[in-house]
Design an enzyme around this catalytic site. Structure first.
Site, PDB file in Angstrom:
ATOM      1  N   LYS A 263     -40.328   2.262   6.079  1.00 58.85           N
ATOM      2  CA  LYS A 263     -39.101   1.478   5.985  1.00 58.85           C
ATOM      3  C   LYS A 263     -38.823   0.864   7.347  1.00 58.85           C
ATOM      4  CE  LYS A 263     -35.755   2.317   2.719  1.00 58.85           C
ATOM      5  NZ  LYS A 263     -34.741   3.074   2.050  1.00 58.85           N
TER       6      LYS A 263
ATOM      7  N   ARG B 149      -9.869  -8.423   5.245  1.00 62.22           N
ATOM      8  CA  ARG B 149      -8.533  -8.531   4.643  1.00 62.22           C
ATOM      9  C   ARG B 149      -8.210  -9.957   4.214  1.00 62.22           C
ATOM     10  NH1 ARG B 149      -5.146  -4.545   7.770  1.00 62.22           N
ATOM     11  NH2 ARG B 149      -3.699  -6.214   8.227  1.00 62.22           N
TER      12      ARG B 149
ATOM     13  N   ASP C 223      -7.874  -0.927   0.769  1.00 63.27           N
ATOM     14  CA  ASP C 223      -8.482   0.405   0.895  1.00 63.27           C
ATOM     15  C   ASP C 223      -8.755   1.082  -0.446  1.00 63.27           C
ATOM     16  OD1 ASP C 223      -8.393   0.139   3.602  1.00 63.27           O
ATOM     17  OD2 ASP C 223      -6.684   1.470   3.912  1.00 63.27           O
TER      18      ASP C 223
ATOM     19  N   GLY D 285       0.812  -1.216   0.000  1.00 64.45           N
ATOM     20  CA  GLY D 285       0.000   0.000   0.000  1.00 64.45           C
ATOM     21  C   GLY D 285       0.848   1.270   0.000  1.00 64.45           C
TER      22      GLY D 285
HETATM   23  O1  F6P Z   1      -4.678  -0.378   5.038  1.00 62.70           O
HETATM   24  C1  F6P Z   1      -5.500  -1.481   5.168  1.00 62.70           C
HETATM   25  C2  F6P Z   1      -6.171  -1.498   6.498  1.00 62.70           C
HETATM   26  O2  F6P Z   1      -6.931  -2.672   6.570  1.00 62.70           O
HETATM   27  C3  F6P Z   1      -7.013  -0.280   6.847  1.00 62.70           C
HETATM   28  O3  F6P Z   1      -8.290  -0.290   6.241  1.00 62.70           O
HETATM   29  C4  F6P Z   1      -7.081  -0.391   8.334  1.00 62.70           C
HETATM   30  O4  F6P Z   1      -7.356   0.835   8.931  1.00 62.70           O
HETATM   31  C5  F6P Z   1      -5.707  -0.861   8.689  1.00 62.70           C
HETATM   32  O5  F6P Z   1      -5.227  -1.551   7.558  1.00 62.70           O
HETATM   33  C6  F6P Z   1      -5.637  -1.748   9.902  1.00 62.70           C
HETATM   34  O6  F6P Z   1      -4.307  -2.025  10.175  1.00 62.70           O
HETATM   35  P1  F6P Z   1      -3.828  -3.128  11.212  1.00 62.70           P
HETATM   36  O7  F6P Z   1      -4.055  -4.466  10.593  1.00 62.70           O
HETATM   37  O8  F6P Z   1      -2.394  -2.835  11.415  1.00 62.70           O
HETATM   38  O9  F6P Z   1      -4.671  -2.966  12.431  1.00 62.70           O
END
Ligand code: F6P
Length: 328
Positions: A218, A261, A132, A106
């Site tokens: 809603k 992730r 992200d 990133g």
């Molecule tokens: O940059 C990717 C990301 O998943 C962000 O969306 C998030 O804020 C951050 O990494 C979290 O980081 P860590 O895994 O170090 O807590």
């Protein structure tokens, strides 16, 4: 330009992203095709500092294309932020006979690549990988599509129970500094509201909107909150409490967190990772340096790392307007 290198290194660095393994596979197999030795370092820049290297053959990257995470593991290295740490990393690549590096990661990792490349006049190529999708110079970074689909699947499930119990759900998705995941999740899931770090919001206005929606019949609502819009006094649990003041509404909150992730990369992320990884390697061994490969309008592109790191990727205001329009 002819081929200039005999041995290159590669790392995955920063927050992991689904598709990193596919990028590794692309780098290694493109090396093999060009008769270049491929050296992978464990745990990102930290592994380079520590000399945690191993040689990769085509067989070593067999069967990883569908796997989430990164076989090389990843880290956010504090030591690499120091000049001394980077000097150690430089000694390490020299010792290994590595002539250039492909950095898959990133914005933090690419910043590191840019500084390292400049400080030691060392060839580096960047491959954007981050769930992200906040890296400029590419429409998509590796991992975004998978993370988006993971979040959408989770929010759809929450919507079922929200409907059954006539509740509001505040759902926090990842994105510390930006709302790219949140905005697309909100659109794809038909969220009634979305809170983004880039856009000021008023909880009172949202509360009133939800009340009106309720009056229109809603029975359930989803409020998607980007991690970066849910900090300090506005933590997603506090947002839940605030919105809970809507008469007769029960509110729950969920943080989707790191599940976004992980998981097997989507076909889109696999293909993207293969294209970007292979192109970065070919450019590196042909003499390019300090560049990042990307994809724009479905075509492979490349930009100076310096430019990428000074640009800012902006949210599409039309998408935000569409979330609000669809919530009517
Ligand atoms: O940059 C990717 C990301 O998943 C962000 O969306 C998030 O804020 C951050 O990494 C979290 O980081 P860590 O895994 O170090 O807590």
């Amino acid at each position: 330009m002819g081929q200039l290198m005999k041995r290159i290194g590669f790392i995955t660095s920063g927050g992991d992203a689904p598709g990193m393994n596919a990028a590794i596979r692309a780098v290694v197999r493109t090396c093999v095709a060009h008769g270049v030795e491929a050296v992978g370092y464990d745990r990102g820049w930290q592994g380079v500092i520590e000399g945690a290297s191993s040689h990769f053959t085509s067989v070593d990257v067999g069967g990883i294309i569908s796997k989430g995470g990164t076989m090389l593991r990843s880290a956010r290295s504090e030591e690499f932020r120091t000049k001394e740490g980077r000097a150690k990393a430089h000694e390490s690549v020299k010792k290994d006979g590595v002539e250039g590096l492909v950095v898959i990661g990133g914005d933090g990792s690419l910043t590191g690549a840019n500084i390292f490349g400049q400080e030691f006049n060392f060839p580096v190529m960047g491959v954007p990988a981050s769930i992200d999708n906040d890296i400029p110079g590419t429409d998509f970074s590796i991992g975004f599509d998978t993370a988006l689909n993971t979040a959408v699947e989770a929010v759809d499930k929450v919507r079922d129970t929200a409907y059954s119990h006539e509740r509001i759900f505040v759902i926090e998705v990842m994105g510390r500094d930006n709302g790219f995941i949140a905005l697309d999740v909100a659109l794809a899931c038909g969220a009634e509201a979305v809170l983004l770090p880039e856009v000021p919001y008023s909880l009172e206005d949202i509360r009133q909107d939800l009340k009106q929606m309720r009056n229109r019949g809603k029975v359930s609502s989803i409020v998607v909150v980007a991690e970066g819009a849910a900090e300090g006094d506005a933590e997603s649990s506090s947002i839940k409490d605030y919105l809970g003041q809507v008469e007769e509404f029960e509110v729950r909150h969920i943080v989707l967190g790191h599940m976004q992730r992980g998981g097997s990369p989507t076909a889109y992320d696999r293909v993207l990772a293969l294209r970007l990884g292979s192109k970065a390697l070919e450019m590196l061994i042909s003499g390019s340096t300090q560049q990042m490969v990307g994809i724009e309008m479905r075509k492979l592109v490349y930009h100076e790392l310096y430019d990428v790191l000074t640009w800012q990727k902006m949210l599409d205001p039309e998408k935000l307007a569409l979330v609000n329009l669809m919530a009517q």
